[in-house]
Every structure is written in C-alpha cells, then in structure tokens.
Design a protein around this motif. Sequence first.
Motif, PDB file in Angstrom:
ATOM      1  N   LYS A  40       0.825  -1.201   0.000  1.00  0.00           N
ATOM      2  CA  LYS A  40       0.000   0.000   0.000  1.00  0.00           C
ATOM      3  C   LYS A  40       0.865   1.259   0.000  1.00  0.00           C
ATOM      4  N   SER A  41       1.894   1.195   0.855  1.00  0.00           N
ATOM      5  CA  SER A  41       2.677   2.416   1.030  1.00  0.00           C
ATOM      6  C   SER A  41       3.591   2.677  -0.156  1.00  0.00           C
ATOM      7  N   SER A  42       3.790   1.681  -0.998  1.00  0.00           N
ATOM      8  CA  SER A  42       4.724   1.900  -2.090  1.00  0.00           C
ATOM      9  C   SER A  42       4.109   2.758  -3.181  1.00  0.00           C
ATOM     10  N   GLY A  43       2.812   2.832  -3.197  1.00  0.00           N
ATOM     11  CA  GLY A  43       2.159   3.684  -4.185  1.00  0.00           C
ATOM     12  C   GLY A  43       2.406   3.218  -5.609  1.00  0.00           C
ATOM     13  N   GLY A  44       2.381   1.915  -5.829  1.00  0.00           N
ATOM     14  CA  GLY A  44       2.506   1.398  -7.183  1.00  0.00           C
ATOM     15  C   GLY A  44       3.925   1.355  -7.688  1.00  0.00           C
ATOM     16  N   ASP A  45       4.861   1.516  -6.806  1.00  0.00           N
ATOM     17  CA  ASP A  45       6.270   1.518  -7.192  1.00  0.00           C
ATOM     18  C   ASP A  45       6.859   0.191  -6.747  1.00  0.00           C
ATOM     19  N   ILE A  46       7.066  -0.700  -7.688  1.00  0.00           N
ATOM     20  CA  ILE A  46       7.450  -2.064  -7.334  1.00  0.00           C
ATOM     21  C   ILE A  46       8.865  -2.095  -6.773  1.00  0.00           C
ATOM     22  N   ARG A  47       9.713  -1.276  -7.314  1.00  0.00           N
ATOM     23  CA  ARG A  47      11.093  -1.255  -6.839  1.00  0.00           C
ATOM     24  C   ARG A  47      11.126  -0.851  -5.373  1.00  0.00           C
ATOM     25  N   GLN A  48      10.383   0.207  -5.086  1.00  0.00           N
ATOM     26  CA  GLN A  48      10.265   0.693  -3.721  1.00  0.00           C
ATOM     27  C   GLN A  48       9.738  -0.412  -2.810  1.00  0.00           C
ATOM     28  N   ALA A  49       8.744  -1.131  -3.278  1.00  0.00           N
ATOM     29  CA  ALA A  49       8.121  -2.159  -2.463  1.00  0.00           C
ATOM     30  C   ALA A  49       9.113  -3.252  -2.125  1.00  0.00           C
ATOM     31  N   ILE A  50       9.876  -3.658  -3.131  1.00  0.00           N
ATOM     32  CA  ILE A  50      10.824  -4.753  -2.878  1.00  0.00           C
ATOM     33  C   ILE A  50      11.907  -4.292  -1.922  1.00  0.00           C
ATOM     34  N   THR A  51      12.403  -3.096  -2.130  1.00  0.00           N
ATOM     35  CA  THR A  51      13.443  -2.615  -1.223  1.00  0.00           C
ATOM     36  C   THR A  51      12.897  -2.489   0.189  1.00  0.00           C
ATOM     37  N   SER A  52      11.671  -2.026   0.294  1.00  0.00           N
ATOM     38  CA  SER A  52      11.057  -1.921   1.611  1.00  0.00           C
ATOM     39  C   SER A  52      10.992  -3.283   2.265  1.00  0.00           C
ATOM     40  N   LEU A  53      10.623  -4.253   1.489  1.00  0.00           N
ATOM     41  CA  LEU A  53      10.496  -5.604   2.030  1.00  0.00           C
ATOM     42  C   LEU A  53      11.841  -6.089   2.530  1.00  0.00           C
ATOM     43  N   GLN A  54      12.867  -5.826   1.731  1.00  0.00           N
ATOM     44  CA  GLN A  54      14.182  -6.272   2.153  1.00  0.00           C
ATOM     45  C   GLN A  54      14.605  -5.554   3.432  1.00  0.00           C
ATOM     46  N   PHE A  55      14.313  -4.288   3.442  1.00  0.00           N
ATOM     47  CA  PHE A  55      14.647  -3.500   4.637  1.00  0.00           C
ATOM     48  C   PHE A  55      13.922  -4.065   5.842  1.00  0.00           C
TER      49      PHE A  55
END
Lengths: 354, 608
Positions: free
Chosen positions: B324-339
């Motif tokens: 939800k928080s990535s706002g449709g940005d898959i790269r952001q989402a994956i990095t967030s997940l890794q973080f």
Amino acid sequence: MLWVDKYRPRTLDQIMVHQDVAQNLKKLVTEQDCPHLLFYGPSGSGKKTLIMAIICQMFGPSAEKVKVENRTWKVEAGSRNIDLELTTLSSTNHVELNPSDAGFQDRYIVQEIIKEMAKNRPIDTKGKKGFKVLVLNEVDKLSREAQHSLRRTMEKYSTYCRLILCCNSSSKVTEAIRSRCLNVRIKAPTEEQIVKVLEFIGKKEGLQIPSGFAARIAEKSNRSLRRAILSFETCRVQQYPFTSNQSIPPMDWEEYISEIASDIMKEQSPKRLYQVRLKLYELLVNCIPPEIILKRLLYELLKKLDIELKHEVCHWAAYYEHRMRLGQKAIFHLEAFVAKFMSIYKAFLIATFG
Amino acid sequence: MGKRNTLVVLSSDDEGERSLSSNHRYSKSKSSSTVPRANPKRSKKARGPGSTSSLSKESCNWDEIRFFCEDLDEGLSGCKLATGSGRSNKKELWVDKYKPRFLDELAVNKKKVEEVKLWFEERLKSSKDKFSSHVLVVTGPAGVGKSATIHVIASRLGATLSEWNTPTPILWQEHLHNSTTGIHYRSKLDEFENFVERVSKYGMIPAFIDKDAKSSMILLIDDLPVTNGRVALGRLKNCLYILVRSTQIPTAILFTNYGEADSADHTNLYLEELQLSLESAGACKNPQVAFNPITHNSIKKILSKICRQEQHNVPAEQIDLIAKSSGGDIRQAITSLQFFCLKPSLMRSLSLSSPFPTLFNGKPDEVNIVDSGISLHFGRDETLSLFHALGKFLHNKREIENTMELDGDEFFVRKELSRLPLKMEAPEKILCQAHGQARPIADFLHENVQDFLSDEAINDAWTVASYLGDADLLLATFRGMLARHNEVENVLQSAAASVAVRGVLFGNFHPLPPRWHAIRRPKLWQIEQSSLSNKKEMVKRRYDLSKGLSSSDATAIAIDYTPLIKWLGFGAAGGRETCEGNGKEEEIIDMMNLDEQESFSDDEIEDW
C-alpha cells in the motif's frame, strides 16, 4: 487648481469654520511648547487644513514649500531585509506621511522611518525651534503592533519631535497614544457653516447663487465641507448660471452600491452572491475602503427594508465590520455580510409570503 | 562510462549472472542474450563502488543501508573464489536479484507488455523501410517496470539490448582534480550528443558485441540528461530529433514522469515539451505507451513470492502495508520488504555468514514486535496536487447513508447540524498531502465554493462565508509579527486551513450533483494588486493636481475627488477604466503560474 485647494485657508487666522479651535491652537503654539496633537473627526471637517495652518504658524511660510518624495526604505527586520515604498510630503521642518499605506508592514514604518526622521534634528541658528513635526495620517488604520511602537517612539523622541496625528475615529487609536496627545475633536461643519463657505467662494469667483441652491448642496454633502465644495464646482462646470432646482451630481460609487443593494433585494442565491462579489471587487479595485462600502451598503439596504428586520441587519453589519477590521481580507467579511443578509431576507420573505 | 569501471565489476557481475541462471531454469539457447544483458547491470552497478566514498557522505540512512548491502556483496564476491559456488544468494539486493527474467514475471499489465512486445517484434522481423518510425516513447512514474519490461522483451525476442545511461555525475572535487590533470569537463549533454551522433552515423556498433547479433538489436535510452535552461533543452531536443529521424534500430526512450504534485518543478514542463517534440518528429504513430502504477494486488503477489523464495515469514498484513505504502512503485516495495526483513538479528547472523534462514523462521512473534515500529519507516508519502485536494473539498463527496453507528448519546448532534460521513480521508491529512498553505487554500475555496452550492441554499452560502471569515481572522492574528512567533504562526496556519476546509465541507449541506467545473484562480489576488497600484496612481495624480500644496489620504481621494475629477474631465479622462487595465497586474499573474491548471477537470477528480 480645484477650488478645494484654491480656497483652502493657509493660516489659523483665515480659518472660517472652526474659528474657536483655531484661536486656541494659535495661543497654544505661540505661547508655549506644543504637545503631541491628535486630531480626530469625520472626513471633510477640516482636520488637514488645521494641521497645515498650525505648521505654518510654527515655522512661517517656509513650511508651505513642500516636495513630494517617493522613497524606498530598507528596513532590517530580524533576519530579513524589507523594502518599503512610501510617499512622503516634506518641507524643511515637517514631514507628512501615511504609514498605513504600508499595509501589515506599517509597524516597520513606525519603528524605523519615524525613528530615523525624529533623529535628524534640524539645527536652527537661534537654537530655538529645534524640533521637527511629523504628521501621520490615518492613524486609526494602523495595526495594533504599529500603534504600540508608535507609543514608544513618541516617548523616546519627544524632545526633538512633535507628532501630529490625524484620524477619523479616535476609538480605533489605543488609549496609550490618546493619553499622550492633546486630543482635538474637529466636528463636522454644520450646514449653515457650509452654506457660508460656499457663498464666500461664490463671491470670490463672481458667481450668482440662487437662494436655496447652496443649502441643497450642503444638505447633499453629508456635512462634509470638502464634498460640498467639490460638488459646487462640479455644478459650476455642468451648468451656469445656476438654477435653484439644478441636479447635483451624485457620487458614482454611491450609485454603484445602491445598484448592488437592489441586486441583493431582487434575488437571494449563491449565484447572485457571486455577482455581488464581482461588483464589490470593482469597488475595491477603485480603492473605496471596505468599511465605507459596508456602511453605505447597509444604508441602502435599510432604506428598502421592512422595519422588523432592521435591528437584526444592523447587528450583523456591526459584527462583520468588526471582523473585517480584525481580519486581513475584507472581501471575505463583506461577502459574509451579504450572504447573511440574503439568508435573513429570504427567510423573511418565505415567512411573510409563503 | 569509463572502461576502467567496466573491467572492475565485470567479474562479480558475471558471477551473479551465472548464479541466477542456475537458480532459475535458464535455457542455454538464450545464453547469447545473457551476455549483453549484463551490460545494463554492469553500468548500473559500477556506480556503486565507483562513488561509494563520495556518495555516502550524504549520509542518508537509506543509502547507507544500500551501500552496506553492496559492500557486503562486494566482500562476498571478493572471497567467492575461496567459498566456491556454495555461496548463498541472499546477499544481493533483492531488487536486482528478483529482476523479472520472463514475460510472465513482470508485474506490469499484460496488455501493455504485449503491446510493447508486438511493436518490437514487428520492427525486428520485417524490413527496415516498412515503418516510418523506429522510436517508441514509454512513459510512466518511477519504479513501474519500464526498463524491466524492455529488458525482458529484448531477451525474449533474442535481441541485443544496448543501453544509454547517463554517466555518473562528476563531483566538484573530482572536477578540480581533473582540471589540474588536464582533463576537460564534458557535460552529460555533450556526451549524449556525441552518442547520438555516433549512432546516427555508424549505427550501433558497440565493441563487445559479436557480429551475429547485429541483425536484431534494440536501443534503450533510459536516462535523458538533465537539462537546465532553454539553450540546453534546445540542444537536447535537437539531439532527439536527429535520433528519431536517423535511427534504423528500434529504439525505446523512457520518460519518468514525476507526480503531479511536483508540477512546480520545471523538469516536468521540460519533459512534456520533449515528449511533444518527439511526437512531432514522428516518434511513433501509435500513441506512446504510458505505464500506470502497478496494482496493489500484483505488488502483493510479487512480494509474497519473494518472501517464499527467501524463506522469510512475513505476515500478510505486513506485505499488504508495504504494498500500500509503495504507491505502485514495485522497486520501492521490494526494497522496503528487504529492509523490513533486515532486522538487526538478521544482520548479525549475516555477517557471521551462517546460511540457515530457518533459524529465524521460528520466531514469527519477533517479526510482529518489530512490525509496529518499523512500519512507519518505509514507503513513500503520497502527494496530491493542490487542485486535486481542492476538488475533493469542493465536491464534498459523502456516503449515501450514515454507516457510522452512534455509540451512546454522548455525541448527540442536532439534526440540522449532523452531516453524513465524508467519502475521503481526514481533510487535514489531504491538506498535508497537498502541501496546502492556509492562505492560498482559503483564497481558492473562497473563489470557487459558490459554484458548488445549490441555487436555493443561500443559508449554506452564509455558513461557508462565515467559516472562511473565521479562517481569515485566524490567519490575520499574528500577521507581521516577528520570527519568534513562528511556532504560534504554524499552529494558526494549520488551524486556519482546517477551519476553512472543514467549514466548506460542513457548510455545503446541499451540494450540487457532481459535474464538470473549472477551478478558477482567485480573482482576489489580481484585485489586490491592481487596487494597490490604483491607489498609488491616484495619490500621485492628486499631488500633481494640487501642485503639492496639500495632501489627502487615499480614502478621501477615492471617495470624493475621483468622482469629481471624472465629472470635470480633468485631464484624467476615464480614470477608472485606464487604471483597471494595468499592464503590471498581468505580469504578476503570469508569475503566479497557475493559469495552466485552471481547467482542471472534474473527470480527473472522479478518477481518483
């Protein structure tokens, strides 16, 4: 040159309308040190004329040689530098300015510019008249902060500098300032006085004034001598020789406001409110002060209103006039008044006519 | 890209490639395309180690973590000779690791991918002259997989992908160093110009590509040089024009469009202009492909797949939150997940290099504990444009019926004062997202709100007007006070904005049914400007008339003198009319720069 300027009395002795006040002031200025002065009274009553005459009395004819200056002042306010543009009217011994022109930055004008002017003490060979006169117009329009700073400036520089303040309503000037000044109330001239002045001007210009004509102008002028003289001159341009039932040209902005008033009475809807707003903008663009718009609008509305609504409408007008003064953007409050009026009036119409 | 860098990183990258190809079932038949595939990766990666020392100075937390990971990666790849092929895969950045390899791995909309693929297929298969244009413009927000799509399609079609990436920026210190050694500075634009010239003259002949692959080649221009100022923009435009006209290779140009909220930014305007000029140069007859933000569900799908592969037990709600928080940005989402998975304990054990991820799986509650704390630290803040926010407030959408249950009668509201629940987030939050300043918001609302009231509702109009008046009072309270009142002012500002917005929402009890409305720029600003200049004008004229003998305040002039002067026709013919059409005010309006957005349509608001 306009007659208003041409026949403006230059000295305290020439003054026709407030002779008693003029004589007292003359005594004050010639016999002893003059305190700070606060002139208040309705517009067109002769405050400015009196002030200029006093200055003439103090410094002689040199005070009449004035120059207009449009200067930009650089003021340091905390971390920022502010450029303030202000028009001043000055002679060697006095400076006249209108600090409220600076809007919400009027405080800096009072603090810095007046301070600087007050510091530059003119050196007289006799060492006698070692003070400067500052004339501040429209003091009642100054913000509270500016009035506080003004108070401090007054105390600090009172040895070098006399302040002459001028305003319409002393109720909008803080107590602190009022108590530090000699308050001079200039009341509006009576209609007889106005007629006298008009006849004086007529004689000087060599005009035949039919009986009752001057009285009609005086009546229309709302006891403002300035307006009386101005409309007298307008009548002269429009039609001469005068006839006693000649029409006196009305002020265009007043007509415009009465037009707005009838608009409001005709329809009460958001759409009409929007049209009214555009007309109010028109007035504001032409620098008609919002307070005067509100007052005049109320006057026009009351003329057409049923007696039982008058009280409530007046209440709301007062309420929004106060808020307008506290607020920043007059149109918000003017419009709120119009909306409130529409709402009241519509409810009244529905209640009366179903 | 300097050659030196390429050599340094080459080894590690090849290793990564291989490990991945062993991971996925990577068919040997496509190995010809894997070699050039390494090219973009190389160039991207080379940025890291090449500039770590300088960039880490920026000490952005995120970067530190990134570089830490990369360092880790570097270190591991350095010692991989010793450990051999048994090294674990999880030290890599997941964004790179889980880069899509096949078409069906893409999170992008299938139709879009198919469209792009078709375009490339047509151009690669048939003869050169058949198509008038060889350039495809792909637009979309950051991180929606624009380049990934092109990469995957290229590898799918067996085409060689050669890529233009803007070289790494030169730091000032570097520049100083370079200039002492006699190396001249070349701007990125210069380099791009060179590149384009080369391409248009000789076609694409990169040295490291074997001759057979030449038949099918795709050129990808990812990062256009940043231009500053008209001249540079003109050069870039010219470059692109030459490129579009001359290139014989299917070329994809990627445009990243930033959110509307940043519209004050000039780069956005430039980008639009560039796109237009590309189109006029005949970039592609079919409409340019616009990528949308990736849907919530497909992000979730991808994230949980990664979790499965990494054997991390991340709760579903957490994934949902990240998506939800990535706002449709898959790269952001994956990095967030890794973080998120990079908990301290995990880090420690990583450095101990104990490759037993099952060890952590046994503690799902620990994840939950961190959950609450960490969930605030990632994701990007959504932004709204001012006009979008205004549209929300003005349209005043509410639920059809009151779904909120009244719990107890402590909040009993009179019937005429109660309103249906809002169909939006809290107004303050929207204000915050739109970076709304109280004053302009109030002005805009004031200007436009009457269009949204129903014709009968004069009472509503009054309520709205009086609330706006309240907001004005709040704004005026501390005007012009010294800086030490900043705090107070901030509170007042937010309070005023809140009062204005909520007043409008509350007051508009009988909103009009939604239809198209243009939002006007507040006329008030223009009025204020011209009234000020009129005032000056008037005072000056008055001084001139009275020959400086007397002065009057502006009020008196406006009320008494001006009408008279008009009657008399005293040299100031038509004083009012001339004053209104002042040239000055128009300049000011231009500076406000809001005109372009005036026709913000309702439809756009509806879409959101």
